[in-house]
Design an enzyme around this catalytic site. Structure first.
Site, PDB file in Angstrom:
ATOM      1  NE  ARG A  88      -4.289  -0.133   2.486  1.00  0.00           N
ATOM      2  CZ  ARG A  88      -5.123  -1.158   2.573  1.00  0.00           C
ATOM      3  NH1 ARG A  88      -4.669  -2.382   2.624  1.00  0.00           N
ATOM      4  NH2 ARG A  88      -6.409  -0.942   2.603  1.00  0.00           N
ATOM      5  NE  ARG A 127     -16.718  -3.427   3.847  1.00  0.00           N
ATOM      6  CZ  ARG A 127     -15.524  -3.092   3.381  1.00  0.00           C
ATOM      7  NH1 ARG A 127     -14.903  -3.890   2.558  1.00  0.00           N
ATOM      8  NH2 ARG A 127     -14.976  -1.965   3.747  1.00  0.00           N
ATOM      9  NE  ARG A 155     -13.552  -3.538   7.348  1.00  0.00           N
ATOM     10  CZ  ARG A 155     -12.813  -3.516   6.251  1.00  0.00           C
ATOM     11  NH1 ARG A 155     -12.912  -4.513   5.391  1.00  0.00           N
ATOM     12  NH2 ARG A 155     -11.984  -2.535   6.010  1.00  0.00           N
TER      13      ARG A 155
END
Ligand code: AP5
Length: 210
Positions: A88, A127, A155
């Site tokens: 990343r 999500r 999350r």
């Protein structure tokens, strides 16, 4: 096959990784999943990562690189792997080069899943993940059945505010990794809009060109 999946937060990396893993039978290595598992287990790594994850920041390179180096030495990664969410940053990409050279292995391809920023927020807020199976759902695009729905989790880093920060980090820190692999001729761009199955057809076509 040795792959890297790159893309913005909630760009569909995990969704495609689940399909790639079944089709090509390779180990799925998700640094985000590894950090979440460490956090749940209350390990020192999890405690250290928690603050960065909560605010949408990146876990420091030294911790992340060590984690991946150790994971790549596990037997299930010897015959192929797919890195999801790593590298990343440029230093992570450079460290991976060294680790792979030490094992005398090369990458097959780096798949960039491109999704416009405007699509990301809706994907993030909808999500839901099944803690029992790891299966990823979306309330609108991939709704769970009524028997599964009650156990699904949202999350902690999937709020609009944290998502904004994660997206900013992606543009600032992760996008510079793209030319690193483009220069090596490894980059394969895939349009990440459309249904997950349509995206997967595009992934297959870059991995198995006619
Ligand atoms: P990580 O878990 O890697 O988070 P991320 O990159 O933000 O990716 P996501 O898991 O959010 O999304 P995804 O691309 O997998 O999308 P998904 O398939 O779920 O990392 C979390 C944190 O850990 C980071 O913020 C950082 O702090 C830390 N970290 C991890 N790796 C690190 C590293 N290398 N260095 C430093 N720190 C690190 O899809 C999203 C939603 O969209 C789902 O609901 C899904 O059902 C839906 N969806 C998917 N595809 C489609 C489609 N085609 N159409 C409609 N809906 C779709």
């Amino acid at each position: 096959m040795r792959l890297i999946l790159i893309g913005p937060p909630a760009g569909g990396k995990g969704t495609q990784a689940a399909r790639i893993k079944v089709e090509y039978r390779i180990a799925h290595i998700s640094t985000g999943e590894m950090f979440r598992a460490a956090l749940k287990a209350g390990t020192p790594l999890g405690k250290e990562a928690e603050g960065y994850m909560k605010t949408g920041g990146l876990v420091p390179d030294n911790l992340t690189i060590r984690l991946v180096q150790e994971r790549l030495r596990q037997p299930d990664a010897h015959d192929g792997f797919m890195l999801d969410g790593f590298p990343r940053t440029r230093p992570q990409a450079e460290a991976l080069e060294v680790a792979l050279a030490e094992q005398s292995v090369c990458l097959t391809a780096v798949i960039l899943i491109h999704v416009p920023d405007a699509v990301i927020t809706e994907r993030i807020t909808g999500r839901r993940t099944d803690p029992a199976t790891g299966r990823i759902y979306h309330l609108k695009f991939d709704p769970p059945s009524p028997d599964v729905a009650p156990r699904l989790i949202h999350r902690a880093d999937d709020s609009v505010e944290v998502a904004r920060e994660r997206l900013a980090k992606y543009h600032a820190e992760t996008e510079p990794v793209i030319p690193f692999y483009e220069e090596k001729g490894l980059l394969r761009r895939v349009e990440g809009t459309g249904t997950p199955d349509e995206v997967f057809q595009r992934v297959r076509s870059v991995l198995e060109p006619e």
